[in-house]
Write a protein that holds these residues in place. Structure first.
Motif, PDB file in Angstrom:
ATOM      1  N   ARG A 179     -41.604  82.630 -97.318  1.00  0.00           N
ATOM      2  CA  ARG A 179     -42.322  83.897 -97.162  1.00  0.00           C
ATOM      3  C   ARG A 179     -41.405  85.076 -97.491  1.00  0.00           C
ATOM      4  NH1 ARG A 179     -45.489  82.177 -91.547  1.00  0.00           N
ATOM      5  NH2 ARG A 179     -47.220  81.079 -92.577  1.00  0.00           N
ATOM      6  N   ALA A 180     -40.147  84.977 -97.090  1.00  0.00           N
ATOM      7  CA  ALA A 180     -39.192  86.043 -97.418  1.00  0.00           C
ATOM      8  C   ALA A 180     -38.976  86.124 -98.928  1.00  0.00           C
ATOM      9  CB  ALA A 180     -37.869  85.793 -96.697  1.00  0.00           C
ATOM     10  N   GLU A 181     -38.890  84.970 -99.593  1.00  0.00           N
ATOM     11  CA  GLU A 181     -38.705  84.951-101.046  1.00  0.00           C
ATOM     12  C   GLU A 181     -39.904  85.548-101.765  1.00  0.00           C
ATOM     13  OE1 GLU A 181     -37.797  81.027-102.389  1.00  0.00           O
ATOM     14  OE2 GLU A 181     -35.975  80.862-101.177  1.00  0.00           O
ATOM     15  N   LYS A 182     -41.083  85.211-101.299  1.00  0.00           N
ATOM     16  CA  LYS A 182     -42.295  85.743-101.920  1.00  0.00           C
ATOM     17  C   LYS A 182     -42.368  87.257-101.755  1.00  0.00           C
ATOM     18  CE  LYS A 182     -47.345  85.273-101.836  1.00  0.00           C
ATOM     19  NZ  LYS A 182     -48.494  84.480-101.309  1.00  0.00           N
ATOM     20  N   ALA A 183     -42.050  87.744-100.561  1.00  0.00           N
ATOM     21  CA  ALA A 183     -42.066  89.187-100.327  1.00  0.00           C
ATOM     22  C   ALA A 183     -41.076  89.901-101.236  1.00  0.00           C
ATOM     23  CB  ALA A 183     -41.752  89.479 -98.859  1.00  0.00           C
ATOM     24  N   ALA A 184     -39.883  89.323-101.392  1.00  0.00           N
ATOM     25  CA  ALA A 184     -38.868  89.939-102.250  1.00  0.00           C
ATOM     26  C   ALA A 184     -39.326  89.985-103.703  1.00  0.00           C
ATOM     27  CB  ALA A 184     -37.561  89.166-102.127  1.00  0.00           C
ATOM     28  N   LEU A 185     -39.976  88.925-104.158  1.00  0.00           N
ATOM     29  CA  LEU A 185     -40.523  88.912-105.523  1.00  0.00           C
ATOM     30  C   LEU A 185     -41.456  90.091-105.744  1.00  0.00           C
ATOM     31  CD1 LEU A 185     -41.590  85.289-106.602  1.00  0.00           C
ATOM     32  CD2 LEU A 185     -40.080  86.868-107.832  1.00  0.00           C
ATOM     33  N   LEU A 186     -42.214  90.423-104.722  1.00  0.00           N
ATOM     34  CA  LEU A 186     -43.209  91.497-104.827  1.00  0.00           C
ATOM     35  C   LEU A 186     -42.620  92.876-104.515  1.00  0.00           C
ATOM     36  CD1 LEU A 186     -46.145  89.592-103.114  1.00  0.00           C
ATOM     37  CD2 LEU A 186     -46.019  90.226-105.528  1.00  0.00           C
ATOM     38  N   GLY A 187     -41.307  92.895-104.219  1.00  0.00           N
ATOM     39  CA  GLY A 187     -40.657  94.181-104.018  1.00  0.00           C
ATOM     40  C   GLY A 187     -40.618  94.674-102.587  1.00  0.00           C
ATOM     41  N   TYR A 188     -40.832  93.779-101.618  1.00  0.00           N
ATOM     42  CA  TYR A 188     -40.825  94.173-100.208  1.00  0.00           C
ATOM     43  C   TYR A 188     -39.537  93.713 -99.541  1.00  0.00           C
ATOM     44  CZ  TYR A 188     -45.790  95.147-100.812  1.00  0.00           C
ATOM     45  OH  TYR A 188     -46.992  95.661-101.242  1.00  0.00           O
ATOM     46  N   ALA A 189     -39.121  94.448 -98.532  1.00  0.00           N
ATOM     47  CA  ALA A 189     -37.893  94.108 -97.813  1.00  0.00           C
ATOM     48  C   ALA A 189     -38.040  92.812 -97.025  1.00  0.00           C
ATOM     49  CB  ALA A 189     -37.512  95.247 -96.871  1.00  0.00           C
ATOM     50  N   SER A 190     -39.246  92.512 -96.592  1.00  0.00           N
ATOM     51  CA  SER A 190     -39.479  91.300 -95.802  1.00  0.00           C
ATOM     52  C   SER A 190     -40.958  90.936 -95.857  1.00  0.00           C
ATOM     53  CB  SER A 190     -39.063  91.516 -94.343  1.00  0.00           C
ATOM     54  OG  SER A 190     -39.966  92.418 -93.700  1.00  0.00           O
ATOM     55  N   HIS A 191     -41.261  89.739 -95.372  1.00  0.00           N
ATOM     56  CA  HIS A 191     -42.658  89.314 -95.271  1.00  0.00           C
ATOM     57  C   HIS A 191     -43.430  90.229 -94.337  1.00  0.00           C
ATOM     58  CE1 HIS A 191     -46.101  86.579 -95.129  1.00  0.00           C
ATOM     59  NE2 HIS A 191     -46.044  86.610 -93.808  1.00  0.00           N
ATOM     60  N   ALA A 192     -42.784  90.677 -93.262  1.00  0.00           N
ATOM     61  CA  ALA A 192     -43.458  91.579 -92.325  1.00  0.00           C
ATOM     62  C   ALA A 192     -43.797  92.906 -93.000  1.00  0.00           C
ATOM     63  CB  ALA A 192     -42.595  91.808 -91.095  1.00  0.00           C
ATOM     64  N   ASP A 193     -42.905  93.420 -93.820  1.00  0.00           N
ATOM     65  CA  ASP A 193     -43.210  94.650 -94.553  1.00  0.00           C
ATOM     66  C   ASP A 193     -44.417  94.443 -95.461  1.00  0.00           C
ATOM     67  OD1 ASP A 193     -40.931  96.879 -94.281  1.00  0.00           O
ATOM     68  OD2 ASP A 193     -39.986  94.908 -94.150  1.00  0.00           O
TER      69      ASP A 193
END
Length: 707
Positions: A295-309
């Motif tokens: 989930r953290a990797e996916k969020a980073a791919l989309l430009g977010y600091a974390s999945h929670a963001d």
């Protein structure tokens, strides 16, 4: 979230996606999922549906949706709202028919065939979803409409659907490079398999444990209703003459609360809190760690600091910082209260002269002792007044007084289990609103907890309202012999809670299904459910349903008064165990990409940092935290307390009128909240009802934390 049993409600969002062909499938002409429903109110023909029908229905639905999307992208006409956004909204109807039935059955009435299908369907479903959201030609058309939105003269609901559709593409990776999109596809495929595996492991682990008691003295302290249920469970398991206790809430929670045998309490508690953490085939530790990392990797791919963001961007809280601000503020208020509660219980243990220290498996037992000492209140005294059928009629009467709606049982309608009931819901003028199913009792084929779900969501097509079909699924105390199902106060409150969700789905009055009913942010969806809990024990409502199952006598006012007086007792524990789980959720989902966590060590580290006392565990520990690892609430478990700010403030609006059924207030809540679904920003909906922003003081007062 009040002093609930550890399992809580789950709301299962249906994600429409794919599968491979299997042998032995039914031909299309014989597949009820591929034919128009001819049942009353066009509900699913459950009695005709077999596991072999699902795969061809999924495949036909996916193929049909892909054909419709191809037609959308092949158009020579310039993209506009109707030929692109509305057309996309309508593209997955056939797939949805199969998906709603399949996913609801795998939650409420699964079997080995359905579980095997789930493992095959999950990755293909993820692939199908990616094929839509990562389709560059389709996204180009969606983006064109979005870019010209200011000139299109759209209705507010159309504008909202357009905005939501565009964001769904962007948040699914439509703007990523081809290489990044391939990485996204691989992540989504693995996530889909892991979430299914987590849930299946937990169900198997919960069903796999039993504690057999064969000595009468080991039942000391347990109410007769609990021992009778345990005896019936043992008989059903072929162990007549003994008593069987399981990890289902209706069994484990009363045992922890009443059993005098401390060693057996410890055994039950450890079995419950070590679920899927036993280094065997059902262990979830590695799944938890991998899910958090992916989930953290996916969020980073989309430009977010974390999945929670990533998640909270679409919620009322907007950022992890704002969610954590509320959680930490409440933690600071609740932890000292919990410590005082522990000290009170230790004093009781010291008086008993056993030279024992309070442990986690003692909390429920000694909390009950302190409650009885301080308030002379025993929740078991209320059970005879909470016959399930009477509670149900009280809930129906409450809804009728608030919203003018009626409920009529449908006896000749398909159900997926013989003990499931169905009701037609109508307006006061007789106009059909929808159908609600109710499924109350635990079984091996059902997940734990309680939830509301939909088989058909409300929408409007060609000016005609499509009536919803919803269901509430619970795990309440079962009937036993000649004794009917008698609920605990917690179970009564849970019933009202899930019914509140059902009203949100039933009373929806929007045009587009994507925006219908409970299709709102996680931290707003609990408002309609949690506000219903407030009516459960109001004196006027109790007079509607709280009648002794044998004598018909109304629950005595003195007993109700004791319940009310004791309602804020143990709120330190209830708040702390909930907040600990919420903060654990946020901590898992604020790790940065590339971080790998060891689940047990990570959980301990976070709880130590909070200062959680050893006598309290998070309401859900990592390996059985189904809400966030298999139930759609990742980075969202905080939403119950966020919504509790709303529901306490909203119920105060009724109380301020001097009438908890005030017609004008009820009408405003229905029209501004229940009917609107996700067509308007949640805070705007709330302010339209309350004429101001919510205030936290009502939550603090309800939990006894205001000082």
């Amino acid at each position: 979230m009040r002093a609930k049993n550890i399992s809580r409600n789950l709301i299962f969002a249906i994600s429409m996606t794919t599968a491979t062909t299997l042998s032995g499938q039914a031909p299309a002409a014989d597949n009820p999922l591929l034919q128009p429903y001819t049942t009353s109110f066009k509900v699913p023909p459950f009695t005709d549906i077999k596991p072999a029908h699902f795969m061809p229905a999924f495949e036909a639905g996916m193929q049909q949706q892909q054909e419709k999307i191809t037609a959308i992208t092949a158009q020579k006409s310039a993209p506009d709202f109707e030929n692109t956004i509305a057309a996309l909204e309508q593209s997955g109807k056939q797939l949805q028919l199969a998906g709603t039935v399949f996913f609801n059955l795998t939650s409420a009435n699964t079997n080995p065939e359905l579980e095997a299908l789930s493992r095959q369907i999950a990755p293909r479903m993820a692939q199908h979803s990616d094929d839509i959201y990562l389709n560059p030609n389709l996204f180009a058309r969606v983006k064109t409409v979005y870019d010209h939105r200011a000139t299109l003269k759209l209705t507010p609901e159309q504008y909202r659907l357009l905005e939501k559709t565009y964001k769904a593409f962007v948040r699914s990776g439509a703007k990523l490079s081809e290489a990044q999109q391939m990485q996204m596809r691989n992540i989504n495929k693995e996530l889909s398999l892991l979430t299914v595996k987590f849930g299946q492991n937990l169900l198997a682990e919960t069903n796999g444990f039993e504690m057999i008691v064969d000595k009468q003295e080991d039942l000391a302290g347990l109410p007769a209703s609990v021992t009778a249920a345990a005896a019936a469970s043992a008989k059903d398991a072929g162990k007549e003459g003994k008593w069987r206790f399981t990890l289902h809430n209706a069994s484990v929670m009363p045992f922890l609360q009443y059993a005098q045998n401390r060693a057996l309490r410890e055994k039950m508690y450890k079995a419950y809190t070590n679920r899927c953490n036993n280094n065997d085939a059902l262990d979830n530790k590695e799944i938890v760690s991998r899910l958090a990392t992916l989930r953290a990797e996916k969020a980073a791919l989309l430009g977010y600091a974390s999945h929670a963001d990533f998640v909270l961007e679409e919620n009322m809280a907007k950022t992890p910082a704002q969610a954590n601000e509320l959680l930490n503020k409440l933690w600071t208020a609740a932890l000292p209260v919990a410590k005082n509660e522990a000290a009170e219980m230790q004093k009781v243990m010291d008086r008993e002269g056993k030279n024992e220290q309070l442990e986690a498996w003692d909390w429920f037992y000694y909390a009950d002792k302190v409650r009885k000492e301080k308030y002379n209140y025993d929740a078991e005294e209320l059970r005879p007044y909470f016959k399930l059928e009477n509670v149900r009629e009280g809930i129906f009467a409450t809804a009728q007084k608030l919203y003018g709606i009626t409920f009529t049982q449908l006896k000749d309608i398909p159900v997926y289990r013989e003990d499931v009931t169905a009701y037609e819901v109508k307006e006061a003028n007789g106009q059909h609103i929808g159908v609600i199913y109710m499924d109350f009792f635990p079984r091996a084929s059902k997940r734990g907890g309680a939830w509301m779900t939909s088989y058909r969501k409300q929408a409007t097509e060609k000016g005609t309202r499509i009536a919803p079909v919803v269901s509430i699924v619970c795990n309440f105390t079962k009937p036993n012999g000649n004794q009917p199902a008698l609920l605990t106060p917690d179970e009564v409150e849970t019933f009202f809670h899930e019914f509140g969700h059902a009203l949100h789905g039933l009373l929806s009055n929007v045009r587009y299904e994507t925006l219908s009913g409970t299709s709102v942010p996680r931290d707003f969806v609990e408002l309609p459910s949690q506000i219903m809990e407030h009516w459960a024990f109001e004196p006027e409502v109790l007079k509607m349903y709280a009648k002794h199952y044998e004598t018909g006598e109304l629950v005595p006012d003195a007993l109700v008064a004791k319940m009310k007086e004791a309602s804020k007792f143990n709120q330190g524990f209830a708040t702390v165990e909930y907040l600990a789980a919420s903060l654990l959720d946020m901590n898992y989902h604020t790790i940065a990409a590339g971080t790998k966590v060891d689940a047990p060590a990570f959980e301990k580290q976070q709880m130590d940092k909070l200062g959680l006392i050893p006598q309290i565990a998070p309401r859900y520990k990592s390996t059985y935290f189904q809400h966030i690892f298999s139930g759609g609430y990742s980075a969202g478990y905080y939403s119950y307390i966020w919504s509790e700010v709303l529901d306490n403030d909203a119920f105060a609006a009724f109380k301020e009128t001097g009438n908890i059924f005030d017609p004008a207030t009820a009408r405003s809540f229905r029209t501004n909240v229940l009917e609107k679904g996700g067509t308007v920003e949640p805070m705007d909906l709330y302010k339209a009802f309350r004429l101001r922003a919510p205030e936290v003081k009502f939550l603090l007062k309800s939990r006894g934390l205001e000082n």
